[in-house]
Write an enzyme that holds these catalytic residues in place. Structure first.
Site, PDB file in Angstrom:
ATOM      1  N   ILE A   1       0.823  -1.219   0.000  1.00 37.34           N
ATOM      2  CA  ILE A   1       0.000   0.000   0.000  1.00 37.34           C
ATOM      3  C   ILE A   1       0.854   1.265   0.000  1.00 37.34           C
ATOM      4  CG2 ILE A   1      -0.246   0.380   2.503  1.00 37.34           C
ATOM      5  CD1 ILE A   1      -3.306   0.538   1.989  1.00 37.34           C
TER       6      ILE A   1
ATOM      7  N   ASN B   1      11.677  -8.244   7.088  1.00 35.85           N
ATOM      8  CA  ASN B   1      12.001  -7.490   8.293  1.00 35.85           C
ATOM      9  C   ASN B   1      11.529  -8.268   9.517  1.00 35.85           C
ATOM     10  OD1 ASN B   1      12.946  -5.334   6.701  1.00 35.85           O
ATOM     11  ND2 ASN B   1      10.878  -4.496   6.517  1.00 35.85           N
TER      12      ASN B   1
ATOM     13  N   GLY C   1      12.494  -3.226  11.473  1.00 34.13           N
ATOM     14  CA  GLY C   1      11.501  -2.383  10.803  1.00 34.13           C
ATOM     15  C   GLY C   1      10.197  -3.095  10.514  1.00 34.13           C
TER      16      GLY C   1
ATOM     17  N   HIS D   1       6.207 -11.638   5.989  1.00 36.00           N
ATOM     18  CA  HIS D   1       6.006 -11.240   4.593  1.00 36.00           C
ATOM     19  C   HIS D   1       7.350 -10.963   3.959  1.00 36.00           C
ATOM     20  CE1 HIS D   1       5.566  -7.810   7.331  1.00 36.00           C
ATOM     21  NE2 HIS D   1       6.212  -7.082   6.420  1.00 36.00           N
TER      22      HIS D   1
HETATM   23  P1  DGP Z   1       7.050  -4.266   7.329  1.00 37.82           P
HETATM   24  O1  DGP Z   1       7.462  -2.873   7.696  1.00 37.82           O
HETATM   25  O2  DGP Z   1       8.214  -5.133   6.823  1.00 37.82           O
HETATM   26  O3  DGP Z   1       6.267  -4.932   8.429  1.00 37.82           O
HETATM   27  O4  DGP Z   1       6.085  -4.091   6.081  1.00 37.82           O
HETATM   28  C1  DGP Z   1       4.713  -4.024   6.173  1.00 37.82           C
HETATM   29  C2  DGP Z   1       4.230  -3.501   4.861  1.00 37.82           C
HETATM   30  O5  DGP Z   1       2.837  -3.729   4.771  1.00 37.82           O
HETATM   31  C3  DGP Z   1       4.424  -1.997   4.667  1.00 37.82           C
HETATM   32  O6  DGP Z   1       5.354  -1.779   3.604  1.00 37.82           O
HETATM   33  C4  DGP Z   1       3.054  -1.458   4.323  1.00 37.82           C
HETATM   34  C5  DGP Z   1       2.252  -2.703   4.028  1.00 37.82           C
HETATM   35  N1  DGP Z   1       0.870  -2.651   4.421  1.00 37.82           N
HETATM   36  C6  DGP Z   1       0.401  -2.379   5.667  1.00 37.82           C
HETATM   37  N2  DGP Z   1      -0.945  -2.413   5.681  1.00 37.82           N
HETATM   38  C7  DGP Z   1      -1.311  -2.733   4.405  1.00 37.82           C
HETATM   39  C8  DGP Z   1      -2.590  -2.940   3.808  1.00 37.82           C
HETATM   40  O7  DGP Z   1      -3.654  -2.833   4.412  1.00 37.82           O
HETATM   41  N3  DGP Z   1      -2.585  -3.249   2.481  1.00 37.82           N
HETATM   42  C9  DGP Z   1      -1.429  -3.370   1.765  1.00 37.82           C
HETATM   43  N4  DGP Z   1      -1.545  -3.678   0.474  1.00 37.82           N
HETATM   44  N5  DGP Z   1      -0.228  -3.205   2.313  1.00 37.82           N
HETATM   45  C10 DGP Z   1      -0.176  -2.888   3.620  1.00 37.82           C
END
Ligand code: DGP
Length: 113
Positions: free
Chosen positions: A30, A86, A92, A99
């Site tokens: 996102i 991460n 982070g 993921h």
């Molecule tokens: P991290 O910082 O490694 O935990 O990455 C989490 C990622 O998840 C961050 O880059 C933004 C993404 N993210 C968080 N909420 C959502 C969501 O509701 N939809 C999508 N598509 N991505 C999300």
């Protein structure tokens, strides 16, 4: 504890899905940090890399295989890409459902900041 990613898996909230099979889902981040930024997740809830156990070895392998397929299908396999996972605060991690980030579409700096 479930996260927002479980809602995406269950299609309770929308996401731009680029790959899905019975064990793995991949969708566009996102808040993209590169022209191509995709998250590859297991459908199984595993909070952090610290929580992966021996029984998850094949599942973790499926994340890499999915990333490879996505890179080829989206056309950036040859130019290159980065896979990142991460873990916890210093790493982070903000969403506690493991993921793999796929970042591509521009030259990425190394080391990351
Ligand atoms: P991290 O910082 O490694 O935990 O990455 C989490 C990622 O998840 C961050 O880059 C933004 C993404 N993210 C968080 N909420 C959502 C969501 O509701 N939809 C999508 N598509 N991505 C999300």
């Amino acid at each position: 504890m479930s996260t927002i990613f479980t809602k995406i898996i269950n299609k309770e909230i929308p996401a731009a899905i680029v790959y899905e099979d019975d064990q793995v889902l991949a969708f566009r981040d996102i808040d993209p940090k590169a022209p191509e930024h995709i998250l590859v997740i297991p459908k199984k809830e595993i909070p952090t890399v610290n929580d992966i156990d021996e029984a998850d070895a094949a599942l973790v392998g499926q994340l890499f295989l999915a990333a490879k397929k996505i890179a080829k299908e989206l056309g950036f396999a040859d130019n290159g890409y980065r896979l990142v996972m991460n873990c916890n605060e210093d790493g982070g991690q903000t969403v506690h459902h493991i993921h793999m980030h796929i970042l591509a579409g521009r030259r990425l700096n190394w080391p990351p900041g």
